[in-house]
Motif scaffolding. Structure first.
Motif, PDB file in Angstrom:
ATOM      1  N   UNK C 282      38.241 -40.795 -39.863  1.00  0.00           N
ATOM      2  CA  UNK C 282      37.495 -41.767 -39.059  1.00  0.00           C
ATOM      3  C   UNK C 282      37.587 -43.178 -39.630  1.00  0.00           C
ATOM      4  N   UNK C 283      37.671 -43.281 -40.963  1.00  0.00           N
ATOM      5  CA  UNK C 283      37.745 -44.608 -41.553  1.00  0.00           C
ATOM      6  C   UNK C 283      39.102 -45.232 -41.314  1.00  0.00           C
ATOM      7  N   UNK C 284      40.137 -44.381 -41.398  1.00  0.00           N
ATOM      8  CA  UNK C 284      41.476 -44.892 -41.143  1.00  0.00           C
ATOM      9  C   UNK C 284      41.638 -45.297 -39.689  1.00  0.00           C
ATOM     10  N   UNK C 286      39.190 -46.238 -37.695  1.00  0.00           N
ATOM     11  CA  UNK C 286      38.088 -47.012 -37.133  1.00  0.00           C
ATOM     12  C   UNK C 286      38.562 -48.320 -36.523  1.00  0.00           C
ATOM     13  N   UNK C 287      39.740 -48.787 -36.914  1.00  0.00           N
ATOM     14  CA  UNK C 287      40.237 -50.007 -36.296  1.00  0.00           C
ATOM     15  C   UNK C 287      40.636 -49.816 -34.848  1.00  0.00           C
ATOM     16  N   UNK C 289      38.998 -48.050 -32.881  1.00  0.00           N
ATOM     17  CA  UNK C 289      37.806 -47.996 -32.046  1.00  0.00           C
ATOM     18  C   UNK C 289      37.138 -49.358 -31.895  1.00  0.00           C
ATOM     19  N   UNK C 290      37.495 -50.319 -32.756  1.00  0.00           N
ATOM     20  CA  UNK C 290      36.949 -51.648 -32.512  1.00  0.00           C
ATOM     21  C   UNK C 290      38.037 -52.632 -32.104  1.00  0.00           C
TER      22      UNK C 290
END
Lengths: 427, 294, 358
Positions: C282-284, C286-287, C289-290
């Motif tokens: 999810x951290x990788x 997360x870009x 998703x924004x």
């Protein structure tokens, strides 16, 4: 034999992957306002053994402040947080175009917390530790706002919640947590006063969604204020949001009452709003329906259609006002090609100018988190789109409540009021 | 008394919708031994398809037919892509995959259409209220009941009178023998998915027609409830599924309606207790014969 | 000639020294954010391993881990919160619950025990069911537990949740608890009881004919799994420091299942790569998703991209590699918890060779 080597390699790879991802993920997550390389730099800085918070604060006092946006852009709170983030980003664009805060450009890093509390806490840590945010805005629903606010509190970083209207935020989190909107006690009391005084309602029936802090506290405050005014609450039925779309049981209970209540109060979110309104109307219950800012959405009127007539709710702004509000309304329309879905766009917009106002007036050029917190706490007379913010008597402002209703698929502003609440109602 | 009758009307409405979904579960289960967790999400697919088609100004009746066809096609594609390669890989594999398909369908519709609720505006005719004695009942209530009854009749006809129905029953009764008889199992599976998803699509459309608003997650919980209904009635049996659906709907509605609110909020707990109780006392459900797969 | 991977020194370096070094670097050099992510990883490893314990090793396909985690989180939080905080925030809390205040490790143990007892109580009726029935009933426990947490407001504070827990789950504490938990699970798995579990999964009738009580072994395994899920939940609560019923619901259930399946359900070691993928992905992503940039490439905004990618990956794993990354292999823990890895360090080369010949 070959297989065993593969197995072994797999073990090593796993560990290597973990290490690589760990060191790499700071670089991968660049905020929208920063370039990827800038973030790599700041990440490298932060992994230095020195006190990272201080170094981040030092760096930003030369460049202007860094604001961390934590928005629930996906998940159940998105209906409120997307407009909020858009309003905030619009204001930030204006501020930076006009020279920034204290003449310095504002850095902005934002993440999607996905309406998820664990994402909210770890991303808050990231905003503070990795991105060097001096102040956090957004924060999501009350549960997420408490969790993320607590993380920010631990790091001494102020947080400005734009969606959560939880009155006891300061008590739960601490002195770094501020609300931009008013608390639920105020809006519920305003709705109760409007119903009692303007609609002439003496009796009410309450339906409460039990799955969120917001709906629970809204329902509680409405009941206590309505009773304090002299009204009578016939009863309350509850539902949990777990795929619940049939309200026939509560409807039948209202119909079975010896006397039909003058008004109905629904403590619910936008997603259940149209369904519950429509079912009550279909069952022939035509009395005024009241609710809080959770029902503030033009979508409701669109979805529920005629059934949404005679539905009253509290909100934070009157978009039909002239002056700053209408300027905002046009700017928003121009930037995003749509009207603001609800008042949270204006709250997001206010949050940005509130930071500017506080920092320029009270921070004296010191951009450490502590100084910004103190600066925000000193605000007594910030005039935003959503009313005047005064933190002198606590971190939840006592602002004007706007009362709206739906009429023929449109939102219609009726009046604004500041309710009087006795102290013992606030618990 | 009025309250009682109103509750019965509600229970019939809810039961009809559960029945449509539960029957679909049962058909797929009896052929594949698969509990398709994504079955409920097919409802959602149907509703979104209908919504898009109606926004394209396609006439309502045609849009409904197209939406059902789209849903059937999607179900058949997922079967081909995700389930068929796993048929001999054991039960868990299929459960996990169907859960994954469910999440996938929900996330895609969330990515495409957003998380927010949308409204399905069926023609005014359906939302008209009819006054019968003291009660107002919407036309949609009758439509829901009619759709369920007609679907069950058509289904019974398909199973009893057509070749594919005969093949389905053969596989259900004795899978091995059916293979020996040269029955085309793949065709039967496709047919089962087609029929099941068509029923789910109809359930989704009528459900949203009545309750208006819908979102990407609408199908999951309904799917679980319908599965419980199918288990109560007896998995694999169509009459059982229908019976289970009505039993569950009546219990739920009367539980919420007649008990004090402090207890009624445990409705979900109650539903699962019934499920556990049925499994303990009658593991094959009220009408179930001994489950084919063990 | 002995293969390099079987050498004690090699095992020691790869599964003990390197991870330990990485952890020391993280603990001393990294900031809170990275620590939080790594703590989350370790908690997820416990949850995934606990799930593997029932789902892969004993063959009880359970989706209920999130509910046991919830119980652990609530019990643990209620036990460590200061009494006055409980009284002021949870209206109508019974005095005996409000007055208890235990040290963290006692609370941790009790939260695991509570989860295990709960699993025992519900296990007696539900473990009779198999396959999809069990899957749905255990999914039901998640739904039921959430409903209970939502409604038992005088204890759980309902959907308002509980907040204000101390951040006891620091990296050293979490690592210690995780390693201990994994050690216990691994020991049970390799004991005769554990072999009984595996035998039950592979051939129930044969196992029962050998005198393995199907019901007892399954119940025991279910309770052990719940115990560690409860521990994981308690750690999680003291990391997030704010819990609410909605956090232990379907999203969490799917996440746990994904970790378990991707890593390999039948292997406890699988929990590590499974948890790593689910924790870091999810951290990788997360870009996406924004919106914004990733490695300099502009990416459009896709809401919920993580779930789309994960579920596709999930289906692909099921089709092409059913056993997940590790299949039934337990390389990491075989090496980490085997005395040979440590004693082998001090033996001469030919001792190893001799031992092998025997």
């Amino acid at each position: 034999m070959k297989k065993r080597i593969v197995t072994y390699l797999r073990g090593v790879l796993t560990i290597a992957l973990a290490a690589a991802v760990l060191t790499g993920c700071g670089a991968a997550n660049s905020g929208s306002a920063q370039t990827a390389s800038a973030v790599v730099d700041s990440a490298a800085e932060d992994s230095a053994p020195a006190d990272s918070q201080d170094s981040a604060a030092d760096a930003s006092s030369e460049d202007g402040i860094t604001i961390g946006g934590l928005w629930g852009l996906t998940g159940f709170i998105a209906d409120y947080e997307i407009p909020g983030s858009e309003g905030f980003e619009l204001a930030l664009e204006e501020i930076n175009a006009a020279g920034g805060i204290d003449g310095k450009q504002v850095n902005y890093v934002s993440y999607d917390a996905q309406s998820d509390v664990s994402q909210a806490t770890s991303l808050t840590t990231k905003l503070v530790e990795v991105d060097g945010a001096n102040v956090i805005v957004g924060l999501g629903d009350p549960n997420a706002a408490i969790a993320a606010g607590t993380v920010a509190q631990d790091h001494g970083v102020p947080s400005l919640a734009t969606t959560s209207t939880l009155p006891y935020t300061q008590d739960r989190v601490g002195d770094t947590a501020f609300l931009v909107p008013y608390g639920d006690n105020i809006q519920a009391a305003a709705v109760a006063e409007y119903a009692y005084n303007e609609l002439g309602a003496k009796t009410a029936y309450v339906v409460t969604d039990t799955t969120d802090e917001y709906t629970l506290s809204l329902s509680k405050f409405f009941q206590s204020h309505f009773i304090a005014l002299g009204g009578e609450v016939f009863g309350e039925s509850t539902y949990d949001d777990n795929g619940y779309t049939d309200f026939s049981a509560s409807i039948q209970k209202v119909k079975a009452l010896p006397e039909s209540p003058d008004v109905l109060f629904f403590a619910s979110f936008t997603d259940q709003g149209p369904t519950i309104i429509k079912q009550y109307r279909d069952a022939g219950l035509d009395q005024p329906i009241l609710s809080g800012d959770g029902l503030d959405s033009t979508e409701i009127a669109e979805i529920a259609g005629e059934a949404a007539n005679n539905v009253y709710f509290s909100t934070h702004v009157d978009y039909t006002e002239s002056g700053d509000v209408s300027k905002f309304y046009e700017a928003y329309n121009k930037k995003y090609g749509k009207e603001p879905l609800n008042a949270f766009a204006a709250l997001g917009y206010d949050a940005a100018y509130l930071i500017k106002y506080a920092v320029e007036n009270y921070a004296n050029g010191d951009y450490s988190s502590e100084s910004i917190r103190d600066a925000i706490a000193k605000v007594t007379d910030f005039k935003g789109l959503t009313g005047t913010i005064d933190y002198s008597s606590g971190n939840v402002p006592n602002k004007t409540v706007f009362i709206c209703r739906f009429n023929d698929g449109k939102k219609e502003n009726l009046t604004s009021l500041v309710p009087e609440i006795s102290a013992d109602e606030n618990n | 008394m009025n309250f009682f009758i109103a509750e019965i009307i509600n229970a019939i409405k809810l039961g009809s919708i559960y029945a449509l979904i539960a029957i679909g579960y049962s058909i797929v289960y009896s052929i594949l031994g698969l509990i398709n967790f994504a079955h409920g999400d097919l409802m959602m697919v149907a509703v979104y398809s209908l919504w898009v088609l109606m926004n394209l100004k396609i006439p309502f009746a045609l849009a409904v037919i197209l939406a059902v066809i789209i849903t059937m096609l999607l179900a058949i594609i997922t079967e081909r892509v995700a389930y068929r390669p796993l048929l001999n890989n054991g039960e868990e594999t299929l459960i996990i995959t169907s859960l994954a398909v469910s999440i996938l369908l929900q996330s895609i519709s969330q990515a495409v259409f957003g998380i927010d609720n949308k409204a399905l505006k069926v023609p005014v005719f359906f939302t008209k209220r009819i006054q019968i004695a003291d009660f107002t009942v919407s036309v949609m209530n009758f439509v829901i009941l009619a759709v369920t009854i007609v679907s069950v009749i058509v289904l019974a006809f398909i199973l009893k009178k057509t070749r594919i129905g005969l093949a389905m029953r053969a596989i259900k009764d004795n899978s091995l023998a059916a293979d020996f008889m040269g029955i085309n199992r793949k065709a039967v599976i496709v047919a089962a998915f087609g029929i099941g998803s068509a029923l789910a699509a109809l359930a989704g459309i009528t459900y949203t027609g009545e309750y208006v608003s819908f979102d990407p997650q609408m199908g999951f919980m309904l799917g679980i409830k319908a599965f419980i209904a199918a288990v109560i009635g007896g998995l694999g049996s169509i009459t059982g599924a229908a019976l289970g659906a009505f039993v569950l709907a009546f219990l739920e509605i009367f539980f919420a309606g007649y008990l004090p609110d402090s207890i009624a909020s445990y409705q979900t707990v109650f539903v699962f207790l019934i499920l556990i109780l049925v499994l303990l006392v009658r593991p094959d459900g009220l009408l179930g014969k001994n489950a084919k797969r063990s | 000639m002995e293969k390099i991977k079987d050498k004690a020194i090699f095992k020691f370096i790869t599964v003990v020294v390197i991870p330990l070094l990485i952890l020391i670097v993280i603990e001393t050099k990294m900031n809170d954010y990275y620590k939080t992510v790594v703590i989350l990883l370790f908690i997820n490893v416990i949850l995934a391993a606990a799930t593997n314990f029932t789902n892969g090793i004993t063959g009880i396909f359970s989706l209920g881990t999130a509910s046991f985690m919830a119980i652990g989180a609530y019990v643990g939080s209620l036990l460590t919160l200061p009494p006055d905080m409980k009284c002021s925030r949870i209206q109508g809390i019974p005095a005996f619950i409000a007055e208890i205040k235990l040290p963290f490790f006692a609370a941790l143990l009790i939260s695991g025990l509570f989860a295990a007892v709960f699993a025992g109580i519900i296990g007696i009726p539900i473990l009779r069911a198999k396959g999809h029935y069990l899957a749905v009933i255990t999914l039901g426990t998640v739904i039921v537990v959430k409903s209970l947490l939502d409604n038992l407001t005088s204890i759980t504070n309902g959907s308002r949740g509980i907040s204000g827990m101390e951040g006891y789950s620091t990296l050293p504490v979490t690592v210690l608890v995780t390693v201990l938990s994994l050690y216990v699970m691994y020991r049970i798995k390799t004991s005769s009881l554990g072999r009984g579990m595996i035998a039950l999964k592979n051939d129930e009738d044969a196992a029962e004919s050998l005198g393995i009580s199907r019901f007892r072994v399954r119940l025991f395994s279910f309770m052990i799994s719940a115990f560690f899920a409860g521990i994981g939940g308690c750690l999680w609560a003291h990391l997030q420091r704010s819990i609410a019923p909605s956090m232990f619901y379907l999203t969490e259930t799917f996440m746990i299942l994904e970790m378990s399946v991707l890593g390999g359900m039948e292997s406890l070691s699988g929990a590590i790569p499974g948890a790593a993928i689910i924790t870091f992905f999810p951290y990788l992503l997360s870009d996406f998703s924004t919106g914004g940039e990733i490695f300099g490439i502009k990416v459009p905004k896709i809401n919920g991209i993580t779930n789309i990618v994960m579920s596709v990956l999930f289906i692909l794993v099921m089709i092409f590699r059913k056993g997940g990354i590790f299949r039934e292999n337990d390389y990491i823990f075989d090496a980490m918890f085997s005395p040979d890895t440590y004693s082998g360090l001090f033996k001469k080369e030919h001792d190893d060779v001799l031992k092998k010949d025997v």
